[in-house]
Design a protein around this motif. Structure first.
Motif, PDB file in Angstrom:
ATOM      1  N   GLY A  74      43.313  34.774  45.063  1.00 60.68           N
ATOM      2  CA  GLY A  74      43.155  34.983  46.492  1.00 60.68           C
ATOM      3  C   GLY A  74      42.050  35.969  46.828  1.00 60.68           C
ATOM      4  O   GLY A  74      41.322  35.784  47.806  1.00 60.68           O
ATOM      5  N   ASN A  75      41.936  37.031  46.031  1.00 61.97           N
ATOM      6  CA  ASN A  75      40.840  37.984  46.246  1.00 61.97           C
ATOM      7  C   ASN A  75      39.489  37.283  46.144  1.00 61.97           C
ATOM      8  O   ASN A  75      38.604  37.486  46.979  1.00 61.97           O
ATOM      9  CB  ASN A  75      40.901  39.108  45.212  1.00 61.97           C
ATOM     10  CG  ASN A  75      42.093  40.019  45.361  1.00 61.97           C
ATOM     11  OD1 ASN A  75      42.632  40.516  44.374  1.00 61.97           O
ATOM     12  ND2 ASN A  75      42.532  40.264  46.582  1.00 61.97           N
ATOM     13  N   PRO A 130      41.928  40.756  52.691  1.00 62.35           N
ATOM     14  CA  PRO A 130      42.545  39.935  51.648  1.00 62.35           C
ATOM     15  C   PRO A 130      41.720  39.837  50.372  1.00 62.35           C
ATOM     16  O   PRO A 130      42.207  39.303  49.373  1.00 62.35           O
ATOM     17  CB  PRO A 130      42.682  38.566  52.318  1.00 62.35           C
ATOM     18  CG  PRO A 130      41.636  38.563  53.376  1.00 62.35           C
ATOM     19  CD  PRO A 130      41.535  39.970  53.864  1.00 62.35           C
ATOM     20  N   THR A 181      49.951  29.678  49.802  1.00 64.49           N
ATOM     21  CA  THR A 181      49.240  30.362  48.716  1.00 64.49           C
ATOM     22  C   THR A 181      48.854  29.410  47.599  1.00 64.49           C
ATOM     23  O   THR A 181      48.187  29.815  46.656  1.00 64.49           O
ATOM     24  CB  THR A 181      50.101  31.494  48.117  1.00 64.49           C
ATOM     25  OG1 THR A 181      51.256  30.925  47.474  1.00 64.49           O
ATOM     26  CG2 THR A 181      50.537  32.467  49.191  1.00 64.49           C
ATOM     27  N   GLU A 182      49.262  28.140  47.673  1.00 60.92           N
ATOM     28  CA  GLU A 182      48.963  27.186  46.615  1.00 60.92           C
ATOM     29  C   GLU A 182      47.909  26.189  47.072  1.00 60.92           C
ATOM     30  O   GLU A 182      47.837  25.835  48.247  1.00 60.92           O
ATOM     31  CB  GLU A 182      50.226  26.452  46.179  1.00 60.92           C
ATOM     32  CG  GLU A 182      51.253  27.364  45.518  1.00 60.92           C
ATOM     33  CD  GLU A 182      52.452  26.586  44.995  1.00 60.92           C
ATOM     34  OE1 GLU A 182      52.463  25.346  45.167  1.00 60.92           O
ATOM     35  OE2 GLU A 182      53.358  27.215  44.432  1.00 60.92           O
ATOM     36  N   GLY A 241      44.876  44.628  44.664  1.00 59.27           N
ATOM     37  CA  GLY A 241      46.197  45.202  44.881  1.00 59.27           C
ATOM     38  C   GLY A 241      46.449  46.429  44.040  1.00 59.27           C
ATOM     39  O   GLY A 241      47.465  47.114  44.215  1.00 59.27           O
ATOM     40  N   THR A 256      43.090  38.825  42.079  1.00 57.73           N
ATOM     41  CA  THR A 256      43.792  37.551  42.112  1.00 57.73           C
ATOM     42  C   THR A 256      42.850  36.412  42.491  1.00 57.73           C
ATOM     43  O   THR A 256      41.712  36.631  42.923  1.00 57.73           O
ATOM     44  CB  THR A 256      44.936  37.601  43.138  1.00 57.73           C
ATOM     45  OG1 THR A 256      44.364  37.788  44.447  1.00 57.73           O
ATOM     46  CG2 THR A 256      45.905  38.745  42.835  1.00 57.73           C
ATOM     47  N   SER A 278      47.981  29.291  42.310  1.00 54.76           N
ATOM     48  CA  SER A 278      48.508  30.136  43.372  1.00 54.76           C
ATOM     49  C   SER A 278      47.534  31.270  43.625  1.00 54.76           C
ATOM     50  O   SER A 278      47.064  31.930  42.687  1.00 54.76           O
ATOM     51  CB  SER A 278      49.871  30.720  42.979  1.00 54.76           C
ATOM     52  OG  SER A 278      50.269  31.715  43.913  1.00 54.76           O
ATOM     53  N   LEU A 279      47.214  31.490  44.885  1.00 50.65           N
ATOM     54  CA  LEU A 279      46.300  32.565  45.240  1.00 50.65           C
ATOM     55  C   LEU A 279      46.869  33.936  44.898  1.00 50.65           C
ATOM     56  O   LEU A 279      46.132  34.921  44.826  1.00 50.65           O
ATOM     57  CB  LEU A 279      45.961  32.504  46.731  1.00 50.65           C
ATOM     58  CG  LEU A 279      45.194  31.268  47.204  1.00 50.65           C
ATOM     59  CD1 LEU A 279      44.936  31.347  48.707  1.00 50.65           C
ATOM     60  CD2 LEU A 279      43.878  31.098  46.453  1.00 50.65           C
ATOM     61  N   LYS A 280      48.167  33.998  44.653  1.00 49.62           N
ATOM     62  CA  LYS A 280      48.799  35.275  44.299  1.00 49.62           C
ATOM     63  C   LYS A 280      48.644  35.620  42.821  1.00 49.62           C
ATOM     64  O   LYS A 280      48.829  36.777  42.435  1.00 49.62           O
ATOM     65  CB  LYS A 280      50.293  35.241  44.655  1.00 49.62           C
ATOM     66  CG  LYS A 280      50.588  35.194  46.139  1.00 49.62           C
ATOM     67  CD  LYS A 280      52.088  35.224  46.381  1.00 49.62           C
ATOM     68  CE  LYS A 280      52.413  35.266  47.871  1.00 49.62           C
ATOM     69  NZ  LYS A 280      53.885  35.313  48.110  1.00 49.62           N
ATOM     70  N   ASP A 281      48.312  34.624  42.009  1.00 45.92           N
ATOM     71  CA  ASP A 281      48.243  34.849  40.563  1.00 45.92           C
ATOM     72  C   ASP A 281      47.004  35.662  40.192  1.00 45.92           C
ATOM     73  O   ASP A 281      45.947  35.545  40.813  1.00 45.92           O
ATOM     74  CB  ASP A 281      48.223  33.514  39.811  1.00 45.92           C
ATOM     75  CG  ASP A 281      49.595  32.860  39.767  1.00 45.92           C
ATOM     76  OD1 ASP A 281      50.590  33.548  40.069  1.00 45.92           O
ATOM     77  OD2 ASP A 281      49.660  31.658  39.445  1.00 45.92           O
TER      78      ASP A 281
END
Length: 503
Positions: free
Chosen positions: A175-176, A351, A7-8, A355, A173, A150-153
């Motif tokens: 990632g989105n 993805p 994710t990074e 969320g 995020t 981070s793709l989660k942030d």
């Protein structure tokens, strides 16, 4: 030892500036910035914001129009790990105040054009508002900017317009945004010479996604302050623009301005979103050789999630395409998947899908179930799996138990040579529950009577789909992205206006 769980990655702007420092990143109002210049400008602003006290997770509201300052701030804020909250500049002061307070903004930034509107609201709570000029006077903090992300942030909170009640803050995020960009390029491909025109607002998902793709692809973004059909066509013909994001009304105006001319060979994609397009418009594009790719998406999907592939653009005229890699799509009704040809609610997952909504667990639970986003939009799949979008569920008119899709009626109205654009909505009726009402704006110099238009519709639509009244108006209500606001159409009815056909 596991150092990276997948994710990074390096920060996009820093990485892009190191890969292609001299490539043109932005063209805006006569200025050209390379990726090196963009990284330098955003870095300086990030250090100023850090010196002020901005830190990771803080929310920063931007009330600004399209321009280099807004682009710089978006990258500066997110470079620190803070969250950017772009606001619709057309909002009323009370709406702005509510969103700033709801998101818990640490600071907000306004440009000169919108400072008076902001001044009317920021005194109502403690969040401080700054102009760009004030930010440039902040001292820079001596620091190394974060080099990884981070793709989660969380990257963005973007408020939806909403049809009822308060708008919801869609949380997106890194990632989105990443997967949205990757899915798009896997479908449309990438030419090193690509230039993507952003004449849609940067505070809208369509505009912001172009900035994200610019970094990831190493592609030039051409920024216009606002949409102007002549300016858009000049950018295509004279500035090398190869991709443009539009909605139907924008495309129609561009074709009108284009006249008898044609687009150059390098222009390869008119990305059409904003709801179902009239077949007559698509046929005009086909005759002119305009490469139209219909899309379907929303803020919750970080832009498009369904798009026609290049090879299907003419074969499947009117379809939004298939779900982009790696997204999925279903058509459901009362929890049951429907077979091809049957209309139901469009449900998607992937993805690039949000969320949830900011501080709205109830809305999140209602919209997202087992990873699937229930969009509230209506559509169907054909035998080959191509999506055809019918309408928003909230716009659906149920007349005498029959479903009337406003977009279908609007397509018939706009096919008339005298009609420039049309909007259709429902009005309550004692017998039928609801009946469709039409609103049209005629082309310059054209004239037609209501009865003539009703007769025209009656020859092409089932009786229950024909509007009970048609009003001629000078404008149709739209949001900042030029999407029709059907919920506001009834406000255009003259107070003395009565009569019409009696059902």
């Amino acid at each position: 030892m596991l150092y990276n769980n997948g994710t990074e990655m390096p920060h996009w702007l820093a990485k892009r500036a190191s890969l292609t420092p001299e490539r043109i990143a932005l063209i805006c109002e006569g200025e050209e910035w390379t990726f090196r210049r963009l990284e330098e400008e955003a870095g300086r602003m990030a250090r100023r914001l850090a010196g002020w006290g901005l830190k990771k997770g803080d929310r920063v509201v931007l009330l600004m129009g399209n321009g280099l300052h807004m682009v710089t701030l978006i990258h500066a804020v997110t470079r620190l790990g803070a969250v950017v909250v772009p606001l619709n500049t057309r909002l009323a002061p009370e709406e702005i105040a509510w969103q700033v307070e709801d998101v818990g903004a640490r600071m907000w930034v306004v440009d000169e054009d919108h400072e008076p509107k902001a001044a009317a609201t920021w005194r109502s709570f403690g969040t401080t508002a700054y102009t760009w000029e004030e930010l440039t006077r902040f001292p820079e903090k001596e620091m190394e900017l974060p080099s990884r992300l981070s793709l989660k942030d969380l990257h963005t909170i973007m408020y939806t317009s909403g049809t009822t009640g308060r708008p919801k803050g869609v949380m997106l995020t890194w990632g989105n945004h990443w997967w949205s960009a990757i899915a798009s390029v896997l479908n449309l491909g990438l030419d090193p010479r690509d230039r993507w025109l952003a004449s849609v607002p940067l505070f809208h998902m369509s505009g912001l996604s172009i900035l994200m793709r610019s970094l990831i692809y190493g592609m030039t973004a051409v920024i216009h302050p606002a949409f102007d059909p002549a300016a858009a066509n000049r950018s295509i013909r004279g500035e090398g623009v190869s991709i443009v994001s539009v909605v139907g009304t924008m495309l129609s105006r561009m074709l009108e301005d284009l006249g008898e001319k044609f687009y150059p060979d390098h222009f390869r994609c008119m990305l059409l979103g904003g709801g179902p397009a009239p077949k007559s418009l698509l046929e005009r594009c086909k005759e002119k050789g305009v490469p139209v790719f219909q899309t379907y998406g929303m803020t919750e999907t970080a832009s498009q999630i369904v798009t026609l592939a290049p090879e299907d653009s003419l074969r499947k005229l009117g379809s939004a395409g298939k779900p982009l890699f790696p997204s999925e799509l279903r058509i459901v009704k009362e929890g049951v998947d429907l077979p091809p040809g049957e209309a139901g609610e469009i449900v998607v997952r992937g993805p690039n899908v949000t969320g949830g909504y900011w501080k709205r667990p109830d809305a999140t639970m209602e919209a997202i179930r087992e990873g699937w986003l229930y969009t509230g939009d209506l559509g169907y799949l054909d035998e080959e799996g191509f999506l055809y979008v019918l309408d928003r569920r909230t716009d659906l008119i149920i007349s005498g138990g029959e479903n009337v899709y406003p977009a279908e009626v609007e397509a018939v109205l706009t096919a008339h040579p005298a009609v420039e654009e049309a909007g259709v909505t429902g009005r309550s009726h004692e017998v039928w529950g609801q009946v469709p009402i039409g609103f049209v704006r005629l082309k310059a110099g054209e004239s037609i009577t209501e009865e003539e238009l009703l007769h025209y519709c009656g020859e092409r639509l089932a009786r229950y789909k024909v509007p009970i009244r048609i009003y001629f108006v000078s404008h149709l209500p739209k949001n900042a992205s030029n999407k029709l606001l059907r919920r506001e159409l009834l406000q255009l009815i003259p107070k003395e206006g009565k009569g019409g056909r009696d059902w």
